[in-house]
Design a protein around this motif. Structure first.
Motif, mmCIF file in Angstrom:
data_model
loop_
_atom_site.group_PDB
_atom_site.id
_atom_site.type_symbol
_atom_site.label_atom_id
_atom_site.label_comp_id
_atom_site.label_asym_id
_atom_site.label_seq_id
_atom_site.Cartn_x
_atom_site.Cartn_y
_atom_site.Cartn_z
ATOM 1 N N VAL A 413 -54.331 6.947 -5.193
ATOM 2 C CA VAL A 413 -53.450 7.082 -4.042
ATOM 3 C C VAL A 413 -53.512 5.751 -3.295
ATOM 4 O O VAL A 413 -54.571 5.364 -2.787
ATOM 5 C CB VAL A 413 -53.894 8.239 -3.129
ATOM 6 N N ASN A 414 -52.402 5.036 -3.232
ATOM 7 C CA ASN A 414 -52.410 3.676 -2.696
ATOM 8 C C ASN A 414 -52.332 3.636 -1.175
ATOM 9 O O ASN A 414 -52.172 4.660 -0.504
ATOM 10 C CB ASN A 414 -51.284 2.874 -3.330
ATOM 11 N N GLU A 415 -52.409 2.410 -0.623
ATOM 12 C CA GLU A 415 -52.508 2.210 0.818
ATOM 13 C C GLU A 415 -51.372 2.895 1.573
ATOM 14 O O GLU A 415 -50.203 2.786 1.198
ATOM 15 C CB GLU A 415 -52.486 0.713 1.163
ATOM 16 N N GLY A 416 -51.756 3.566 2.645
ATOM 17 C CA GLY A 416 -50.775 4.119 3.566
ATOM 18 C C GLY A 416 -49.951 5.263 3.018
ATOM 19 O O GLY A 416 -49.000 5.712 3.681
ATOM 20 N N ALA A 417 -50.274 5.763 1.841
ATOM 21 C CA ALA A 417 -49.485 6.857 1.263
ATOM 22 C C ALA A 417 -49.805 8.178 1.949
ATOM 23 O O ALA A 417 -50.896 8.385 2.476
ATOM 24 C CB ALA A 417 -49.775 6.969 -0.227
ATOM 25 N N TYR A 418 -48.785 9.070 1.941
ATOM 26 C CA TYR A 418 -48.947 10.429 2.474
ATOM 27 C C TYR A 418 -48.784 11.418 1.323
ATOM 28 O O TYR A 418 -47.936 11.237 0.435
ATOM 29 C CB TYR A 418 -47.884 10.714 3.536
ATOM 30 N N ILE A 419 -49.603 12.460 1.353
ATOM 31 C CA ILE A 419 -49.457 13.552 0.391
ATOM 32 C C ILE A 419 -49.181 14.832 1.162
ATOM 33 O O ILE A 419 -49.930 15.194 2.076
ATOM 34 C CB ILE A 419 -50.711 13.683 -0.478
ATOM 35 N N ALA A 420 -48.126 15.502 0.810
ATOM 36 C CA ALA A 420 -47.753 16.724 1.509
ATOM 37 C C ALA A 420 -48.767 17.829 1.238
ATOM 38 O O ALA A 420 -49.328 17.933 0.144
ATOM 39 C CB ALA A 420 -46.361 17.177 1.056
ATOM 40 N N ALA A 421 -48.976 18.667 2.240
ATOM 41 C CA ALA A 421 -49.907 19.787 2.105
ATOM 42 C C ALA A 421 -49.522 20.669 0.917
ATOM 43 O O ALA A 421 -48.339 20.858 0.618
ATOM 44 C CB ALA A 421 -49.920 20.605 3.384
ATOM 45 N N GLY A 422 -50.548 21.168 0.235
ATOM 46 C CA GLY A 422 -50.314 22.079 -0.869
ATOM 47 C C GLY A 422 -49.931 21.410 -2.165
ATOM 48 O O GLY A 422 -49.546 22.093 -3.120
ATOM 49 N N SER A 423 -50.055 20.096 -2.256
ATOM 50 C CA SER A 423 -49.651 19.373 -3.457
ATOM 51 C C SER A 423 -50.785 19.292 -4.479
ATOM 52 O O SER A 423 -51.962 19.267 -4.126
ATOM 53 C CB SER A 423 -49.214 17.947 -3.103
ATOM 54 N N THR A 424 -50.391 19.230 -5.754
ATOM 55 C CA THR A 424 -51.320 18.935 -6.833
ATOM 56 C C THR A 424 -50.876 17.617 -7.451
ATOM 57 O O THR A 424 -49.820 17.542 -8.089
ATOM 58 C CB THR A 424 -51.325 20.049 -7.894
ATOM 59 N N ILE A 425 -51.675 16.571 -7.216
ATOM 60 C CA ILE A 425 -51.279 15.205 -7.568
ATOM 61 C C ILE A 425 -51.901 14.828 -8.910
ATOM 62 O O ILE A 425 -53.125 14.836 -9.075
ATOM 63 C CB ILE A 425 -51.720 14.220 -6.473
ATOM 64 N N THR A 426 -51.040 14.484 -9.854
ATOM 65 C CA THR A 426 -51.500 14.078 -11.185
ATOM 66 C C THR A 426 -51.130 12.637 -11.523
ATOM 67 O O THR A 426 -51.674 12.069 -12.481
ATOM 68 C CB THR A 426 -50.898 15.003 -12.252
ATOM 69 N N ASP A 427 -50.199 12.048 -10.763
ATOM 70 C CA ASP A 427 -49.741 10.682 -11.034
ATOM 71 C C ASP A 427 -50.031 9.781 -9.843
ATOM 72 O O ASP A 427 -50.162 10.242 -8.698
ATOM 73 C CB ASP A 427 -48.238 10.680 -11.314
ATOM 74 N N GLU A 428 -50.062 8.480 -10.093
ATOM 75 C CA GLU A 428 -50.329 7.513 -9.034
ATOM 76 C C GLU A 428 -49.302 7.636 -7.919
ATOM 77 O O GLU A 428 -48.093 7.787 -8.172
ATOM 78 C CB GLU A 428 -50.328 6.100 -9.607
ATOM 79 N N VAL A 429 -49.791 7.529 -6.663
ATOM 80 C CA VAL A 429 -48.912 7.588 -5.498
ATOM 81 C C VAL A 429 -48.750 6.173 -4.967
ATOM 82 O O VAL A 429 -49.735 5.540 -4.566
ATOM 83 C CB VAL A 429 -49.495 8.514 -4.411
ATOM 84 N N PRO A 430 -47.520 5.615 -4.941
ATOM 85 C CA PRO A 430 -47.313 4.232 -4.506
ATOM 86 C C PRO A 430 -47.644 4.029 -3.020
ATOM 87 O O PRO A 430 -47.705 4.977 -2.237
ATOM 88 C CB PRO A 430 -45.821 3.991 -4.754
ATOM 89 N N LYS A 431 -47.782 2.785 -2.658
ATOM 90 C CA LYS A 431 -48.082 2.395 -1.291
ATOM 91 C C LYS A 431 -46.985 2.884 -0.336
ATOM 92 O O LYS A 431 -45.786 2.814 -0.648
ATOM 93 C CB LYS A 431 -48.210 0.876 -1.217
ATOM 94 N N ASP A 432 -47.396 3.392 0.825
ATOM 95 C CA ASP A 432 -46.492 3.799 1.915
ATOM 96 C C ASP A 432 -45.454 4.824 1.486
ATOM 97 O O ASP A 432 -44.363 4.883 2.068
ATOM 98 C CB ASP A 432 -45.797 2.559 2.508
ATOM 99 N N SER A 433 -45.760 5.629 0.489
ATOM 100 C CA SER A 433 -44.795 6.637 0.024
ATOM 101 C C SER A 433 -45.299 8.032 0.370
ATOM 102 O O SER A 433 -46.459 8.235 0.744
ATOM 103 C CB SER A 433 -44.588 6.516 -1.478
ATOM 104 N N LEU A 434 -44.411 9.007 0.253
ATOM 105 C CA LEU A 434 -44.753 10.411 0.436
ATOM 106 C C LEU A 434 -44.686 11.104 -0.913
ATOM 107 O O LEU A 434 -43.672 11.034 -1.607
ATOM 108 C CB LEU A 434 -43.788 11.087 1.411
#
Length: 462
Positions: A413-434
């Motif tokens: 999970v890169n800098e400044g990224a947001y992950i929405a509640a209830g998510s299951t993250i399997t892939d890279e999350v880019p910088k400053d993204s949701l």
């Protein structure tokens, strides 16, 4: 002139009723024999030889971290025989050998130093460690002529006048090495027990006109431990000694009797320790910390201004001004930064947590590298194990992890990224993204009423 030490650790300790060698039973978290070894080293006796017997594999394993050498007494035939078994270790050495028992963990560095100073200042061939006690019944009496020891007399052999002598032999000695080795050649076992006694060396040296001295210390320091009850007594004395040491150095205990502080623990001034706290192993606690009830810290380094509330910290580092707990669990090999919050029911395993990060509650972080100022929402789980292997997760600075998120390792999970509640993250999350990784909400209006109607008919509502 060298300084050497022999530690007598060959006794079987049958009264302990244990499969563990007597000298390996612990007092304030450290094996009795290691207490003695560490004290001798701190007093300048760097070259230490441990005399082991039938349980030598155990004792050697339990002392291997101390860098000592060993001599073997195959069959226990008295203290003099034990030293004879170490003659090869002493051969060719010049100087002083201290002979101490491995079951007397309360001996202090200051006492050994004072004994050595007296031994050297008086140019004695031997110096005894002694104590003056109100009831010396059963102990060998030390008979003096001024500063010089004339003889040691066992209680049963004392005259009425000698029985009045309150000074007793502690069974710990310092000898000139060459004179000891010569005297050992004259030692015999012509006694009812058929054993070789080290006390007889004193008589041999005295018979040659050699000077024998004595150094007096408190009786508690010389206590040998031969039973579980005596072990408990030694533990109580050591615990009070440790607590008083820390209090004299600026630590506050709200009830020291209900705390457990290991012998090798260091604590900074103005730290406050509440009841039920256990600090063990090689732990360092900084200044201005508050350790609340029922916390356990083992082999860890805690910075300044840290609060720990009803939590467990094992073999980890916690930075300054961090709050841990209540009911947090920091497992081995974790490094927690400064100004971090590790809240209630949080578990951290083998992870690095950057400064300013908040992990407030009900979260598991394992095998992760977490940056600065990250926020973990309630119920976050780093899913680091696939059934065969542990995988790493990286969460970079200023990321925001919504509640009830699963991070499936390996993932970043890169800098400044947001992950929405209830998510299951399997892939890279880019910088400053949701990142949103959850099913779209579906609303079926009137579903409850239909369900109730169809339930009466025995049908299934979809």
């Amino acid at each position: 002139m060298g300084k050497y030490a022999l530690i007598l650790a060959a006794g079987e300790g049958k009264r302990m009723k244990s499969k563990v060698s007597k000298v390996l039973h612990k007092v304030c978290g450290k094996e009795m024999v290691n207490h003695v070894i560490d004290v001798m080293r701190s007093a300048g006796f760097e070259d230490v030889n441990v005399i082991v017997g039938k349980a030598r594999e155990q004792v050697m394993a339990g002392t291997s971290s101390r860098g000592v050498s060993y001599s073997v007494q195959e069959n226990p035939m008295g203290t003099g025989h034990a030293v004879i078994c170490a003659a090869d270790y002493l051969e060719g050495k010049d100087g002083t050998v201290a002979i101490f028992t491995g079951d007397a963990p309360l001996i202090r560095r200051e006492t050994v130093e004072a004994m050595y100073s007296r031994h050297e200042a008086n140019a004695s061939s031997a110096t005894l460690l002694t104590s003056v006690i109100s009831d010396p019944t059963g102990y060998g009496r030390v008979i003096r002529d001024g500063d010089e020891v004339l003889r040691i007399v066992e209680h049963k052999d004392c005259t009425e006048e000698e029985l009045k002598t309150p000074e007793v032999n502690a069974g710990m000695y310092m000898f000139d090495i060459k004179e000891l080795l010569e005297s050992l050649k004259e030692l015999n076992n012509d006694n009812a027990q058929g054993e070789y006694y080290l006390t007889d060396v004193i008589g041999i040296l005295r018979g040659k006109g050699k000077r024998i001295g004595a150094s007096i210390t408190e009786f508690d320091e010389t206590r040998g431990v031969n039973s579980r009850a005596q072990l408990a007594e030694a533990e109580e004395i050591m615990r009070e000694r440790i607590a008083r040491f820390h209090m004299e150095n600026g630590v506050t205990f709200t009830d020291w009797r209900s705390t457990y502080i290991g012998a090798d623990v260091a604590i900074g001034m103005d730290t406050v320790i509440h009841p039920g706290v256990s600090i063990e192993g090689n732990t360092f606690i900084g200044e201005d910390c508050t350790l609340y009830q029922n916390s356990r810290i083992v082999d860890s380094e805690i910075g300044d201004g840290v609060t720990v509330t009803s939590s467990v910290i094992l073999q980890s580092k916690v930075g300054s001004c961090t709050a841990v707990g209540p009911f947090a669990y920091i497992r081995p090999d974790s490094v927690i930064g400064e100004h971090v919050k590790v809240g209630d029911f949080v578990e951290i395993k083998k992870s690095v947590i950057g400064d300013g990060t908040k992990i407030s509650h009900l979260t598991y972080i394992g095998d992760a590298e977490v940056g600065r100022n990250v926020n973990f929402g309630c119920g976050t789980v780093i899913v680091n194990y696939d059934g065969k292997k542990k995988w790493k997760t990286v969460v970079k600075d200023n990321a925001f992890i919504g509640c009830n998120t699963n991070l499936i390792s390996p993932v970043t999970v890169n800098e400044g990224a947001y992950i929405a509640a209830g998510s299951t993250i399997t892939d890279e999350v880019p910088k400053d993204s949701l990142a949103i990784a959850r099913a779209k909400q579906v609303v079926k209006e009137g579903w409850v009423a239909r369900r109730n109607e169809e339930a009466v008919k025995g049908e299934v509502v979809k």
